[in-house]
Design an enzyme around this catalytic site. Structure first.
Site, PDB file in Angstrom:
ATOM      1  N   SER A 101       0.832  -1.198   0.000  1.00  0.00           N
ATOM      2  CA  SER A 101       0.000   0.000   0.000  1.00  0.00           C
ATOM      3  C   SER A 101       0.871   1.255   0.000  1.00  0.00           C
ATOM      4  O   SER A 101       1.696   1.441  -0.887  1.00  0.00           O
ATOM      5  CB  SER A 101      -0.962  -0.065   1.184  1.00  0.00           C
ATOM      6  OG  SER A 101      -2.023   0.834   1.038  1.00  0.00           O
ATOM      7  N   ASP A 221      -9.755  -4.818  -5.893  1.00  0.00           N
ATOM      8  CA  ASP A 221      -9.294  -4.049  -4.742  1.00  0.00           C
ATOM      9  C   ASP A 221     -10.075  -2.738  -4.725  1.00  0.00           C
ATOM     10  O   ASP A 221      -9.939  -1.914  -5.634  1.00  0.00           O
ATOM     11  CB  ASP A 221      -7.796  -3.776  -4.876  1.00  0.00           C
ATOM     12  CG  ASP A 221      -7.203  -3.037  -3.676  1.00  0.00           C
ATOM     13  OD1 ASP A 221      -7.973  -2.487  -2.872  1.00  0.00           O
ATOM     14  OD2 ASP A 221      -5.963  -3.009  -3.566  1.00  0.00           O
ATOM     15  N   HIS A 250      -7.537  -5.689  -0.323  1.00  0.00           N
ATOM     16  CA  HIS A 250      -6.293  -4.931  -0.341  1.00  0.00           C
ATOM     17  C   HIS A 250      -5.157  -5.644   0.383  1.00  0.00           C
ATOM     18  O   HIS A 250      -4.047  -5.123   0.450  1.00  0.00           O
ATOM     19  CB  HIS A 250      -6.574  -3.574   0.338  1.00  0.00           C
ATOM     20  CG  HIS A 250      -5.564  -2.515   0.104  1.00  0.00           C
ATOM     21  ND1 HIS A 250      -5.238  -2.020  -1.150  1.00  0.00           N
ATOM     22  CD2 HIS A 250      -4.792  -1.797   0.993  1.00  0.00           C
ATOM     23  CE1 HIS A 250      -4.332  -1.071  -1.037  1.00  0.00           C
ATOM     24  NE2 HIS A 250      -4.038  -0.924   0.251  1.00  0.00           N
TER      25      HIS A 250
END
Length: 273
Positions: A101, A221, A250
């Site tokens: 991320s 996602d 995610h």
């Protein structure tokens, strides 16, 4: 290995496990900590030396004073400097960096500053910009981001459950684990950091990244549309490829760790079965 009582390694709970000639660095994202890699670490440690740590904003860090500075860390630049300092302290270079991320872009920035520290970047569910704009689909409109930040500010603990459910998608146990992890963060840390993440635009850095990259994306996602992975591949200056994982959410390292390990095996040249 015992970490030296200095610098960032001790306060950031840095740990080196495994052995091998190559070092893999695992960097978690917003609201989590190094336990997000627990399903992956034992297998990687058979083949590599692996560095795990907690960012200064993580609730797993005991004393956050000085480790998360709202001014220094109002952009990813401050976190990239922390990463560089940590690698220098541990005398690590030419590493394989796995950034989940927000850590994906932090790794990109650090690689531009100090390319010798990175042999390969693995960008897991990463995004250079979350806001939609002309010709770019980041996944969120301005009103959505404004609502997300307002909810976080007005009812942090209520917000965490909803946020975790949206990001993990479908796995109740993992949603619960991530919710608990989010709630260890201090709201006064979470809010400015969320603003930094969701309002930033790091697209320009991609054209300066010369380190080879692999972009790993799930097929569904809600935080990062598939188009972002293709955008990043096209903009990164160095050689870059995309690996898709057939999964929702995610956090494939939690919800689909076997698929994720197989992908890592193809990238890094080890067999997992």
């Amino acid at each position: 290995m015992v970490m030296p009582e200095k610098g960032l390694s001790n306060p950031l709970n840095a740990k080196l496990t495994g052995s091998g000639t190559e070092t893999v660095v695992l960097a978690h994202g917003f609201g989590s900590d190094q336990t997000v890699w627990d399903n992956i670490l034992p297998h990687l440690s058979h083949h590599f030396r692996v560095l795990t740590f907690d960012w200064g904003f993580s609730g797993a860090v005991k004393e956050q004073e000085g480790l998360f500075d709202p001014v220094k860390h109002s952009s990813y630049e401050g976190l990239a400097r922390d990463l560089i300092s940590l690698l220098d302290e541990l005398d690590l270079n030419s590493t394989v960096f796995v950034g989940h991320s927000m850590s994906g872009m932090i790794g990109c920035i650090a690689s531009v500053k100090r390319p010798n520290l990175f042999k390969h970047l693995i960008l897991l569910a990463a995004s250079p910009r979350y806001l939609n704009t002309d010709g770019y689909e980041g996944g969120f409109g301005t009103a959505q981001i404004d609502q997300l930040l307002a909810s976080l500010e007005s009812d942090y603990y209520g917000w965490t459950a909803n946020f975790a459910s949206l990001r993990v998608q479908g796995d109740p146990l993992t949603i619960e684990v991530y919710t608990k992890c989010l709630r260890t963060m201090k709201p006064e840390v979470a809010l400015p950091l969320a603003r930094t993440i969701f309002l930033s635009d790091h697209r320009e850095i991609l054209g300066r990244v010369t380190t080879p990259c692999t972009i790993i994306q799930t097929t569904n996602d809600t935080a990062v549309p598939n188009s972002v992975a293709h955008y990043m591949r096209d903009k990164i200056q160095g050689k870059s490829t995309i690996e898709m994982i057939e999964a929702d959410g995610h956090f494939p390292q939690l919800t689909e760790h076997l698929q994720f390990l197989n992908v890592l095996g193809r990238i890094l040249g080890f067999e997992y079965n």
